[in-house]
Design a protein around this motif. Structure first.
Motif: not given
Length: 170
Positions: A23, A64, A79-80, A104, A106, A125, A160
């Motif tokens: 990612r 992410r 991450n989130f 969120d 990303y 997101q 995303s």
């Protein structure tokens, strides 16, 4: 892929095991890095393989969002809605922070070219709307500036994104 022509140049196996893949890749002008499970993998594109794995600070799972700061030689990861981290090349924690109100996360991108920067761009997101929302953050204070760009095409949802700051391309 050739960045000028878009021509396919080749691929290689990352050697990673996650079903989700790598990612939010970032680069340090020599290698490409990408998050998987609880680590950041370093890929040598000339040799076409994973040359080392940098473990993340405790409790961080599947990053992410990843980017690299050339001035400090540090990585930023998130991450989130989990805690975000700044760490060095040995995986030592420099600092951490809550991404709130973002929930969120990303993607991240480091903008060192802005005359009033540098800026850390954090992609969310959901906030303030569904899609790919880019939030500008001051990396010195770890506070959002209020500048937000929503890059979602009209009518899209559930997007995303990862981010990378490059010259001349959005």
């Amino acid at each position: 892929v050739d960045p000028i022509t878009g021509e396919y140049l080749g691929s290689f196996n990352t050697g990673t095991t996650s079903t989700f893949g790598i990612r939010d890749m970032c680069h340090d002008n020599e290698f490409i890095y990408g998050g998987e499970d609880d680590s950041l993998h370093c890929f040598d594109l000339a040799l076409h393989h994973n040359i080392y794995t940098l473990p993340f600070p405790a409790n961080m799972e599947f990053p992410r969002a990843n980017c690299w700061d050339p001035a400090t030689d540090h990585f930023y990861c998130g991450n989130f809605g989990d805690t975000c981290y700044e760490m060095d090349r040995q995986g030592n924690l420099i600092r951490s922070w809550s991404p709130a109100p973002l929930d969120d996360i990303y993607g991240m991108a480091w903008d060192y070219l802005a005359p009033d920067g540098p800026w850390l761009w954090v992609i969310d997101q959901q906030y303030p709307s569904e899609g790919a929302n880019w939030h500008q953050m001051n990396p010195a204070t770890l506070t959002y500036t209020g500048v937000v760009h929503n890059l979602s095409p009209p009518g899209t949802s559930g997007m995303s994104g990862g981010g990378e700051h490059v010259i001349g391309i959005d």
